[in-house]
Design a protein around this motif. Structure first.
Motif, short mmCIF file in Angstrom:
data_model
loop_
_atom_site.label_atom_id
_atom_site.label_comp_id
_atom_site.label_asym_id
_atom_site.label_seq_id
_atom_site.Cartn_x
_atom_site.Cartn_y
_atom_site.Cartn_z
N SER A 144 52.82 38.28 33.25
CA SER A 144 52.73 38.26 34.71
C SER A 144 51.31 38.68 35.10
O SER A 144 50.60 39.34 34.33
CB SER A 144 53.74 39.23 35.33
OG SER A 144 53.38 40.57 35.07
N ALA A 145 50.91 38.32 36.31
CA ALA A 145 49.58 38.72 36.79
C ALA A 145 49.48 40.24 36.83
O ALA A 145 48.42 40.80 36.52
CB ALA A 145 49.32 38.12 38.17
N ILE A 146 50.57 40.90 37.19
CA ILE A 146 50.56 42.37 37.26
C ILE A 146 50.39 42.97 35.86
O ILE A 146 49.66 43.97 35.70
CB ILE A 146 51.85 42.89 37.93
CG1 ILE A 146 51.84 42.51 39.42
CG2 ILE A 146 51.98 44.40 37.77
CD1 ILE A 146 53.11 42.83 40.16
N GLN A 149 46.75 42.76 35.12
CA GLN A 149 46.06 43.77 35.91
C GLN A 149 46.16 45.14 35.23
O GLN A 149 45.16 45.85 35.05
CB GLN A 149 46.66 43.86 37.31
CG GLN A 149 46.07 44.97 38.18
CD GLN A 149 46.90 45.25 39.42
OE1 GLN A 149 48.12 45.05 39.41
NE2 GLN A 149 46.24 45.70 40.47
N LEU A 162 43.93 42.94 42.35
CA LEU A 162 44.68 41.72 42.01
C LEU A 162 45.17 41.05 43.29
O LEU A 162 45.77 41.70 44.15
CB LEU A 162 45.88 42.06 41.13
CG LEU A 162 46.96 40.96 40.99
CD1 LEU A 162 46.39 39.75 40.22
CD2 LEU A 162 48.21 41.49 40.31
N HIS A 163 44.93 39.74 43.41
CA HIS A 163 45.60 38.94 44.42
C HIS A 163 46.43 37.89 43.71
O HIS A 163 45.91 37.09 42.94
CB HIS A 163 44.61 38.24 45.36
CG HIS A 163 45.32 37.43 46.40
ND1 HIS A 163 45.58 36.08 46.26
CD2 HIS A 163 45.89 37.80 47.57
CE1 HIS A 163 46.25 35.66 47.31
NE2 HIS A 163 46.45 36.68 48.12
N GLU A 164 47.74 37.94 43.92
CA GLU A 164 48.63 36.97 43.29
C GLU A 164 48.64 35.69 44.11
O GLU A 164 49.07 35.68 45.25
CB GLU A 164 50.04 37.56 43.17
CG GLU A 164 50.11 38.76 42.23
CD GLU A 164 51.51 39.29 42.08
OE1 GLU A 164 52.27 38.78 41.23
OE2 GLU A 164 51.86 40.22 42.84
N ASP A 167 53.70 32.57 42.20
CA ASP A 167 54.69 33.30 41.39
C ASP A 167 54.56 32.96 39.91
O ASP A 167 55.34 33.43 39.09
CB ASP A 167 56.11 32.95 41.85
CG ASP A 167 56.38 33.41 43.28
OD1 ASP A 167 55.83 34.46 43.67
OD2 ASP A 167 57.13 32.72 44.00
N LYS A 169 53.72 32.59 35.99
CA LYS A 169 53.32 33.40 34.84
C LYS A 169 52.00 32.86 34.30
O LYS A 169 51.60 31.73 34.60
CB LYS A 169 54.39 33.35 33.76
CG LYS A 169 55.72 33.93 34.17
CD LYS A 169 55.69 35.45 34.13
CE LYS A 169 57.09 36.01 34.31
NZ LYS A 169 57.10 37.48 34.23
N LEU A 194 44.90 32.13 36.14
CA LEU A 194 44.32 33.37 36.64
C LEU A 194 42.83 33.35 36.38
O LEU A 194 42.38 32.92 35.32
CB LEU A 194 44.97 34.58 35.96
CG LEU A 194 44.48 35.97 36.40
CD1 LEU A 194 45.63 36.97 36.38
CD2 LEU A 194 43.36 36.48 35.50
N HIS A 214 45.96 33.01 40.52
CA HIS A 214 45.82 34.46 40.60
C HIS A 214 44.34 34.83 40.48
O HIS A 214 43.58 34.16 39.78
CB HIS A 214 46.61 35.15 39.48
CG HIS A 214 48.05 34.80 39.45
ND1 HIS A 214 48.91 35.04 40.50
CD2 HIS A 214 48.81 34.23 38.47
CE1 HIS A 214 50.14 34.64 40.17
NE2 HIS A 214 50.09 34.14 38.95
#
Length: 252
Positions: A144-146, A149, A162-164, A167, A169, A194, A214
């Motif tokens: 995930s982007a998080i 991060q 982080l800017h998503e 949604d 992956k 990303l 992302h």
């Protein structure tokens, strides 16, 4: 001891400085002692780095961000005067490598960040000059982007923005260390889910939203610590000189 001209020629050959059109002179920017025994490396030739180098009694400073940028005032006054005076009074060489260090295939800022992230199939995004200014690679498994991060925050020891953009992956990442936010559209066109760089501009977030990619701004300084450190270590392996990396903290 290492002869100054030998060091300059070695770095010029390794970094292929004459093949890259840059915004500043690459190589020896301020001449100091002919013989070099101790070198300090750092991201930027700030007064704080110069003062630390003077305290360490070095003969040369090797940096990514040096002086004499295109468009800057030519007069030697104020801050510029103090920096140059410090170097000249202590006979310290200043060597700086900007874009040639960003794009070097193994020692470069981009290459080093890709290695730090343990990405696979690291390669340049095609069609951009100089080659290697934007890189791409893949994670073995989806993240995930998080999660990315959090991984960067742990690796760089700092908070990152982080800017998503969606949604989705992430397996494919593109990146450009430093002030590379303007390359986000090229990253998206290359298929990256990303894009990582050092800085963010207001319009970057709109592009992230509208292209569904992302975006992470991890800090200009933080993303460019590793190339100059690797370059210094490379010099130390080839010559009988002491090389120390000094990290002058910078939240930007």
């Amino acid at each position: 001891m290492l002869d100054r001209n030998q060091l300059v020629n070695f770095l010029q050959s390794e970094l292929q400085t004459e093949t890259i059109n840059d915004y500043c002179p690459n190589g020896l920017q301020v001449e100091g002692k002919e013989q070099i025994q101790r070198i300090v490396t750092g991201v930027t030739a700030s007064q704080a780095l110069i003062d630390a180098a003077i305290k360490a009694k070095v003969d040369a400073i090797l940096v990514h961000h040096g002086y004499f940028w295109k468009g800057e005032p030519a007069v030697v006054t104020g801050m510029k005067k103090r920096r140059l005076q410090s170097l000249l009074q202590h006979d310290i060489n200043l060597l700086a490598y900007h874009l040639p260090l960003d794009v070097h295939a193994s020692l470069g800022n981009n290459a080093q960040l890709g290695q730090l992230l343990t990405l696979n199939n690291i390669r340049p995004v095609s069609g951009l000059k100089p080659t290697g200014i934007v890189m791409q690679g893949e994670f073995e498994t989806e993240h995930s982007a998080i999660q990315i991060q959090q991984k960067l925050e742990q690796l760089l020891d700092r908070s990152v923005l982080l800017h998503e953009g969606s949604d989705a992956k992430v397996t494919k990442v593109a990146w450009c260390t430093g002030g590379g936010q303007g390359y986000i559209e090229q990253a998206a066109a290359a298929g990256a889910q990303l894009f990582i760089t050092g800085e963010v501009s207001e319009q970057t977030i709109h592009v992230s939203r509208e292209l569904g990619i992302h975006f992470i701004a991890a800090g200009h300084h933080a993303t460019e610590r590793y190339g100059i450190k690797a370059l210094g270590e490379y010099v130390a392996k080839h010559f009988a000189v002491e090389v120390d990396f000094i990290d002058i903290d910078n939240p930007a």
